[in-house]
Scaffold this motif. Sequence first.
Motif, short mmCIF file in Angstrom:
data_model
loop_
_atom_site.label_atom_id
_atom_site.label_comp_id
_atom_site.label_asym_id
_atom_site.label_seq_id
_atom_site.Cartn_x
_atom_site.Cartn_y
_atom_site.Cartn_z
N MET A 386 0.86 -1.17 0.00
CA MET A 386 0.00 0.00 0.00
C MET A 386 0.90 1.23 0.00
N ALA A 387 0.58 2.19 -0.87
CA ALA A 387 1.47 3.33 -1.05
C ALA A 387 0.70 4.55 -1.51
N CYS A 388 1.34 5.70 -1.32
CA CYS A 388 0.76 6.96 -1.78
C CYS A 388 1.86 7.85 -2.32
N VAL A 389 1.62 8.41 -3.49
CA VAL A 389 2.46 9.45 -4.05
C VAL A 389 1.67 10.75 -3.92
N ALA A 408 -4.54 14.81 -8.57
CA ALA A 408 -4.49 13.34 -8.64
C ALA A 408 -5.46 12.80 -9.70
N ALA A 409 -6.59 13.45 -9.87
CA ALA A 409 -7.54 13.02 -10.90
C ALA A 409 -6.91 13.17 -12.29
N ARG A 410 -6.11 14.21 -12.46
CA ARG A 410 -5.41 14.38 -13.74
C ARG A 410 -4.42 13.22 -13.96
N VAL A 411 -3.69 12.88 -12.90
CA VAL A 411 -2.72 11.79 -13.02
C VAL A 411 -3.44 10.48 -13.34
N LEU A 428 -3.49 13.12 -3.83
CA LEU A 428 -2.95 11.81 -3.47
C LEU A 428 -3.20 10.78 -4.56
N CYS A 429 -2.14 10.13 -5.01
CA CYS A 429 -2.24 9.01 -5.95
C CYS A 429 -1.98 7.74 -5.14
#
Length: 472
Positions: A386-389, A408-411, A428-429
């Motif tokens: 589990m991770a977050c960028v 994040a929605a763009r990513v 948050l990604c």
Amino acid sequence: MFAKHHSLDPVEIAQVDKRHVLHPWSDLKTMHTEDPLVLAEAKGIHISDAEGNRYIDGIGGMWCVQVGYGREELIVTMAEQARRLCYYTPFGAMANVPAAQLAQALAERAPGDLNTVSFATSGSGAVDSAIRFAHFYFNCLDQPSKRQVIVRMDSYHGSTYLTASMNGKRRDWSQFNYARELVHFLPSVNAFRRPKGQSLEDFANEKVADLEAMILELGPENVACFVAEPIQASGGVIVPPEMYLPRCLEICRKYDVLYISDEVVTAFGRLGHIFASKDVFGITPDIITCAKGLTSGYIPMGATIYSDRLIKAISGENAVDHPYFTNGFTYSGHPVAAAVALKNLEILEGDGILEQVRDTGPYFQAELQKLRDLPIVGDVRGMGLMACVECVVRKIGAEPGEADMAVAARVDAHAQERGLILRPFESLCILSPPLIVTTKDIDRIVSILRDSLIATQNDLIAEGIWSPLARG
């Protein structure tokens, strides 16, 4: 006359969905105009939409598809149990074989003396049951004032009336009513947002002190429980400072406050163990809640596991007048769900998946850390699978702006074009792939994410929304 699902084309399905389905977390401004991604099939770590496009499922459904899609053992188990006994009431002295066996299996794997299980149909139901139990417990002990609940900002605990009131994600606070008279929020334990120059040790000491100060402010005689995810999942995969959780447990013990470990996300292999509380963080809580990976998402189920110490204090010769624990659900301990959960545990342990996570998890984290060289990346954090960028468009240290809320929605949009589905939330990604992911799969995930972050940077620069020089 209802049409068979495969006879409708993707455009028609999307129109039907927009007309008739109110999705969780729907944007009511766009719910009738925004086309959904219509999913049709899945296998392993991949899902395919109705138009035949294939994606890596970077979020494991919703943190839950641990053993991957299309596991024949789970499908067969589901069908066989449905033929044998599809359902019977769990109320009163009614037992079914798989539910009893599952309760025993969970007790054997839970830490300490957590040996009594109640079943729900979701993580929300499991957490709700835990809070109701805490209130019930102290009422039985003639301490009715102990009813206040302490949680943390950036927490997520569910979507019932009570558990939604416990969520510390400000963007989730909407036009609903909340039980604010019961719930109290501690400051976030996100070390990325600590004041500039503050050491991690000082930050940890401050966060532990926040809990004790809150208990003393409310009065220990008024506080029922402290509820904490070992890692705050949908709030941004926030890993607490080392020894933070054990020290919080000590404070709870000091003031007779129940410690509830919300393992709805972290249990069943996400961190390489069936339960993370003891094996990863060194704590034996009073209550553990779990769901999601319990059945790998194949069928809804949640569970709440209670300490013998608590049960003994209010049962048998210690039971009060009218000793009925009137909490439960029509589908508590559903035999089909319980059978699937048992088979899922067998796969997790028998196929070496837990050991695989303990190998691939560090690789996953290390590869993601390499994304820090991109100007748009402010933080990379996580543990296990589990991770977050966290993206930073604003100047570091400044308050989040509208660009951060949407980045994040763009990513995610760029990632979908490249064959990867993320979980975007504000800046948050978030990633939580199925536990069967390989290092080769991880390389592909990180490569797509890098390309998507770069594409997002370029979009923001071209639109005049952001310059990397503004980060500071």
